[in-house]
Motif scaffolding. Structure first.
Motif, PDB file in Angstrom:
ATOM      1  N   MET A 122       0.819  -1.202   0.000  1.00  0.00           N
ATOM      2  CA  MET A 122       0.000   0.000   0.000  1.00  0.00           C
ATOM      3  C   MET A 122       0.857   1.257   0.000  1.00  0.00           C
ATOM      4  O   MET A 122       0.492   2.274  -0.592  1.00  0.00           O
ATOM      5  CB  MET A 122      -0.939   0.004   1.203  1.00  0.00           C
ATOM      6  N   ARG A 123       2.006   1.182   0.653  1.00  0.00           N
ATOM      7  CA  ARG A 123       2.916   2.325   0.645  1.00  0.00           C
ATOM      8  C   ARG A 123       3.355   2.640  -0.793  1.00  0.00           C
ATOM      9  O   ARG A 123       3.413   3.796  -1.200  1.00  0.00           O
ATOM     10  CB  ARG A 123       4.136   2.022   1.526  1.00  0.00           C
ATOM     11  N   TYR A 124       3.655   1.588  -1.529  1.00  0.00           N
ATOM     12  CA  TYR A 124       4.056   1.773  -2.933  1.00  0.00           C
ATOM     13  C   TYR A 124       2.921   2.384  -3.743  1.00  0.00           C
ATOM     14  O   TYR A 124       3.129   3.301  -4.550  1.00  0.00           O
ATOM     15  CB  TYR A 124       4.461   0.424  -3.524  1.00  0.00           C
ATOM     16  N   MET A 125       1.727   1.886  -3.525  1.00  0.00           N
ATOM     17  CA  MET A 125       0.575   2.367  -4.301  1.00  0.00           C
ATOM     18  C   MET A 125       0.247   3.814  -3.965  1.00  0.00           C
ATOM     19  O   MET A 125      -0.196   4.580  -4.822  1.00  0.00           O
ATOM     20  CB  MET A 125      -0.626   1.453  -4.059  1.00  0.00           C
ATOM     21  N   LEU A 126       0.471   4.217  -2.705  1.00  0.00           N
ATOM     22  CA  LEU A 126       0.159   5.582  -2.298  1.00  0.00           C
ATOM     23  C   LEU A 126       1.188   6.585  -2.794  1.00  0.00           C
ATOM     24  O   LEU A 126       0.841   7.694  -3.212  1.00  0.00           O
ATOM     25  CB  LEU A 126       0.048   5.667  -0.775  1.00  0.00           C
ATOM     26  N   TYR A 127       2.470   6.202  -2.738  1.00  0.00           N
ATOM     27  CA  TYR A 127       3.525   7.172  -2.996  1.00  0.00           C
ATOM     28  C   TYR A 127       4.205   7.002  -4.351  1.00  0.00           C
ATOM     29  O   TYR A 127       4.961   7.895  -4.771  1.00  0.00           O
ATOM     30  CB  TYR A 127       4.584   7.089  -1.895  1.00  0.00           C
ATOM     31  N   GLU A 128       3.971   5.918  -5.041  1.00  0.00           N
ATOM     32  CA  GLU A 128       4.631   5.691  -6.330  1.00  0.00           C
ATOM     33  C   GLU A 128       3.650   5.534  -7.492  1.00  0.00           C
ATOM     34  O   GLU A 128       3.917   5.998  -8.595  1.00  0.00           O
ATOM     35  CB  GLU A 128       5.521   4.435  -6.255  1.00  0.00           C
ATOM     36  N   ALA A 129       2.506   4.894  -7.228  1.00  0.00           N
ATOM     37  CA  ALA A 129       1.622   4.509  -8.324  1.00  0.00           C
ATOM     38  C   ALA A 129       0.928   5.685  -8.995  1.00  0.00           C
ATOM     39  O   ALA A 129       0.372   5.528 -10.090  1.00  0.00           O
ATOM     40  CB  ALA A 129       0.575   3.507  -7.836  1.00  0.00           C
ATOM     41  N   ASP A 130       0.944   6.870  -8.367  1.00  0.00           N
ATOM     42  CA  ASP A 130       0.309   8.024  -9.000  1.00  0.00           C
ATOM     43  C   ASP A 130       1.260   8.756  -9.949  1.00  0.00           C
ATOM     44  O   ASP A 130       0.875   9.738 -10.585  1.00  0.00           O
ATOM     45  CB  ASP A 130      -0.220   8.986  -7.945  1.00  0.00           C
ATOM     46  N   LYS A 131       2.508   8.291 -10.036  1.00  0.00           N
ATOM     47  CA  LYS A 131       3.479   8.902 -10.936  1.00  0.00           C
ATOM     48  C   LYS A 131       3.326   8.329 -12.347  1.00  0.00           C
ATOM     49  O   LYS A 131       2.853   7.213 -12.526  1.00  0.00           O
ATOM     50  CB  LYS A 131       4.901   8.657 -10.432  1.00  0.00           C
ATOM     51  N   GLU A 132       3.744   9.109 -13.321  1.00  0.00           N
ATOM     52  CA  GLU A 132       3.676   8.625 -14.704  1.00  0.00           C
ATOM     53  C   GLU A 132       4.663   7.488 -14.928  1.00  0.00           C
ATOM     54  O   GLU A 132       4.360   6.525 -15.628  1.00  0.00           O
ATOM     55  CB  GLU A 132       3.950   9.766 -15.678  1.00  0.00           C
ATOM     56  N   MET A 133       5.862   7.611 -14.369  1.00  0.00           N
ATOM     57  CA  MET A 133       6.893   6.593 -14.527  1.00  0.00           C
ATOM     58  C   MET A 133       7.529   6.316 -13.168  1.00  0.00           C
ATOM     59  O   MET A 133       7.655   7.214 -12.327  1.00  0.00           O
ATOM     60  CB  MET A 133       7.971   7.060 -15.512  1.00  0.00           C
ATOM     61  N   VAL A 134       7.927   5.070 -12.969  1.00  0.00           N
ATOM     62  CA  VAL A 134       8.628   4.676 -11.749  1.00  0.00           C
ATOM     63  C   VAL A 134       9.842   3.843 -12.148  1.00  0.00           C
ATOM     64  O   VAL A 134       9.873   3.258 -13.233  1.00  0.00           O
ATOM     65  CB  VAL A 134       7.716   3.854 -10.807  1.00  0.00           C
ATOM     66  N   PRO A 135      10.843   3.749 -11.286  1.00  0.00           N
ATOM     67  CA  PRO A 135      11.959   2.852 -11.587  1.00  0.00           C
ATOM     68  C   PRO A 135      11.467   1.410 -11.700  1.00  0.00           C
ATOM     69  O   PRO A 135      10.657   0.953 -10.890  1.00  0.00           O
ATOM     70  CB  PRO A 135      12.888   3.038 -10.382  1.00  0.00           C
ATOM     71  N   ALA A 137      13.010  -1.172 -10.974  1.00  0.00           N
ATOM     72  CA  ALA A 137      13.412  -1.910  -9.775  1.00  0.00           C
ATOM     73  C   ALA A 137      12.344  -1.836  -8.691  1.00  0.00           C
ATOM     74  O   ALA A 137      12.069  -2.828  -7.999  1.00  0.00           O
ATOM     75  CB  ALA A 137      14.746  -1.362  -9.252  1.00  0.00           C
ATOM     76  N   LYS A 138      11.710  -0.659  -8.523  1.00  0.00           N
ATOM     77  CA  LYS A 138      10.655  -0.519  -7.511  1.00  0.00           C
ATOM     78  C   LYS A 138       9.411  -1.308  -7.902  1.00  0.00           C
ATOM     79  O   LYS A 138       8.750  -1.903  -7.042  1.00  0.00           O
ATOM     80  CB  LYS A 138      10.300   0.956  -7.322  1.00  0.00           C
ATOM     81  N   GLU A 139       9.081  -1.302  -9.172  1.00  0.00           N
ATOM     82  CA  GLU A 139       7.922  -2.071  -9.630  1.00  0.00           C
ATOM     83  C   GLU A 139       8.138  -3.560  -9.395  1.00  0.00           C
ATOM     84  O   GLU A 139       7.222  -4.282  -8.962  1.00  0.00           O
ATOM     85  CB  GLU A 139       7.675  -1.796 -11.117  1.00  0.00           C
ATOM     86  N   LEU A 140       9.347  -4.038  -9.642  1.00  0.00           N
ATOM     87  CA  LEU A 140       9.645  -5.460  -9.429  1.00  0.00           C
ATOM     88  C   LEU A 140       9.650  -5.803  -7.944  1.00  0.00           C
ATOM     89  O   LEU A 140       9.215  -6.899  -7.554  1.00  0.00           O
ATOM     90  CB  LEU A 140      10.993  -5.805 -10.065  1.00  0.00           C
ATOM     91  N   GLU A 141      10.107  -4.881  -7.107  1.00  0.00           N
ATOM     92  CA  GLU A 141      10.069  -5.119  -5.663  1.00  0.00           C
ATOM     93  C   GLU A 141       8.628  -5.214  -5.177  1.00  0.00           C
ATOM     94  O   GLU A 141       8.294  -6.028  -4.301  1.00  0.00           O
ATOM     95  CB  GLU A 141      10.805  -3.989  -4.942  1.00  0.00           C
ATOM     96  N   TYR A 142       7.786  -4.376  -5.730  1.00  0.00           N
ATOM     97  CA  TYR A 142       6.351  -4.418  -5.416  1.00  0.00           C
ATOM     98  C   TYR A 142       5.766  -5.780  -5.779  1.00  0.00           C
ATOM     99  O   TYR A 142       4.997  -6.372  -5.007  1.00  0.00           O
ATOM    100  CB  TYR A 142       5.666  -3.292  -6.184  1.00  0.00           C
ATOM    101  N   ILE A 143       6.134  -6.307  -6.946  1.00  0.00           N
ATOM    102  CA  ILE A 143       5.629  -7.618  -7.378  1.00  0.00           C
ATOM    103  C   ILE A 143       6.168  -8.723  -6.480  1.00  0.00           C
ATOM    104  O   ILE A 143       5.447  -9.673  -6.133  1.00  0.00           O
ATOM    105  CB  ILE A 143       5.995  -7.853  -8.859  1.00  0.00           C
ATOM    106  N   LYS A 144       7.428  -8.608  -6.068  1.00  0.00           N
ATOM    107  CA  LYS A 144       7.992  -9.599  -5.145  1.00  0.00           C
ATOM    108  C   LYS A 144       7.192  -9.630  -3.834  1.00  0.00           C
ATOM    109  O   LYS A 144       6.894 -10.709  -3.298  1.00  0.00           O
ATOM    110  CB  LYS A 144       9.452  -9.272  -4.850  1.00  0.00           C
ATOM    111  N   ASN A 145       6.853  -8.451  -3.317  1.00  0.00           N
ATOM    112  CA  ASN A 145       6.071  -8.388  -2.078  1.00  0.00           C
ATOM    113  C   ASN A 145       4.687  -8.996  -2.266  1.00  0.00           C
ATOM    114  O   ASN A 145       4.161  -9.665  -1.369  1.00  0.00           O
ATOM    115  CB  ASN A 145       5.948  -6.933  -1.606  1.00  0.00           C
ATOM    116  N   TYR A 146       4.101  -8.750  -3.424  1.00  0.00           N
ATOM    117  CA  TYR A 146       2.774  -9.304  -3.680  1.00  0.00           C
ATOM    118  C   TYR A 146       2.827 -10.838  -3.723  1.00  0.00           C
ATOM    119  O   TYR A 146       1.988 -11.516  -3.137  1.00  0.00           O
ATOM    120  CB  TYR A 146       2.215  -8.762  -4.996  1.00  0.00           C
ATOM    121  N   VAL A 147       3.809 -11.373  -4.450  1.00  0.00           N
ATOM    122  CA  VAL A 147       3.931 -12.835  -4.550  1.00  0.00           C
ATOM    123  C   VAL A 147       4.193 -13.430  -3.170  1.00  0.00           C
ATOM    124  O   VAL A 147       3.646 -14.491  -2.817  1.00  0.00           O
ATOM    125  CB  VAL A 147       5.046 -13.216  -5.550  1.00  0.00           C
ATOM    126  N   GLN A 148       5.011 -12.748  -2.363  1.00  0.00           N
ATOM    127  CA  GLN A 148       5.273 -13.230  -1.006  1.00  0.00           C
ATOM    128  C   GLN A 148       4.002 -13.246  -0.175  1.00  0.00           C
ATOM    129  O   GLN A 148       3.748 -14.194   0.590  1.00  0.00           O
ATOM    130  CB  GLN A 148       6.338 -12.354  -0.339  1.00  0.00           C
TER     131      GLN A 148
END
Length: 266
Positions: A122-135, A137-148
């Protein structure tokens, strides 16, 4: 004057220099045609500025309308993307809360760990997902957390695999492009014995990303009305963000559901 001279020349005579048209007309234009020739010369000389002015007005009006059209189109794309994101976030949150609820019902000792994982998501979605582009690496870390988080809630996650190959450094990507496909795989990838078969693969190359998620089609029957929201959203986002630089292929052979997505010109 050049246009007029060319026209008169085509009629079989040359009016001569602009400063003394009557000298050459006296020699080559029959007396009965001199007034007509001079009339055409004067008309064309007077009309040229009008035609140039009219052309400029038409061009400037076209340019203004084209600028307005592009502005409206860009605003439309931005508003549609924002609308799709607002639809996606509650959908994701709903599924994640269901996962934690199932752990709580089982009195699992990993419920608190799952809550922490969800807070990071949720932290990622609040502070990163509203941007047009993100690194990337951060998107992949988000996916790792979701799979975990999904592994924590599953009774048998031995066949859940996440593989990432390639170098993600320096790459940017629009956020939340892959999560709907991954969510869908976990939702329908559990068989009647409670085993989940989900494979997520990323291949990162210099100018492209190849993404594949595959799940076995389990006993849980798909409800198209409720499950299609996230997938339709991501399809629309891909059309808006990568209109000519993506390839999406979805395969359903009755046993396996496979999504292959390639993004180019990154």
């Amino acid at each position: 004057m050049i246009v007029a001279t060319g026209l008169i020349s085509n009629l079989g005579f040359d009016p001569g220099p602009r400063t003394s048209p009557n000298v050459r007309m006296d020699r080559f234009v029959p007396p009965e045609n001199r007034h007509t020739a001079l009339f055409f010369v004067n008309i064309l000389n007077l009309s040229a500025p009008f035609f140039v002015s009219a052309f400029l007005r038409v061009y400037l009006e076209w340019k203004r309308n084209e600028d307005i059209r592009k502005k409206v189109e860009n605003e439309k794309v931005t508003s549609e993307l924002q609308f799709l994101k607002t639809q996606l976030n509650p959908h994701f949150l709903f599924n994640s809360l269901n996962a934690i609820y199932s752990l709580a019902v089982k009195n699992s000792n990993i419920t608190s760990e799952a809550i922490i994982s969800l807070s990071e998501l949720m932290r990622y979605m609040l502070y990163e997902a509203d941007k047009e582009m993100v690194p990337l690496a951060k998107e992949l870390e988000y996916i790792k957390n979701y799979v975990q988080l999904q592994r924590l809630r599953l009774s048998d996650s031995a066949n859940v695999n996440l593989r990432i190959s390639g170098d993600d450094r320096g790459k940017q990507i629009p956020p939340l492009l892959f999560i709907s496909f991954i969510e869908n795989a976990f939702k329908y990838g559990t068989d009647y014995e409670g085993k989940t078969y989900v494979g997520v693969n990323f291949l990162i190359e210099e100018k492209s990303i190849s993404f594949r998620v595959e799940n076995k089609i389990g006993s849980h029957k798909k409800n198209d009305k409720s499950s299609g929201v996230g997938l339709e959203n991501i399809k629309n986002r891909l059309k808006l963000l990568f209109p000519d630089s993506h390839n999406l292929v979805i395969t359903d052979n009755g046993k396996n559901y496979i999504v292959d997505l390639s993004l180019y010109s990154l």
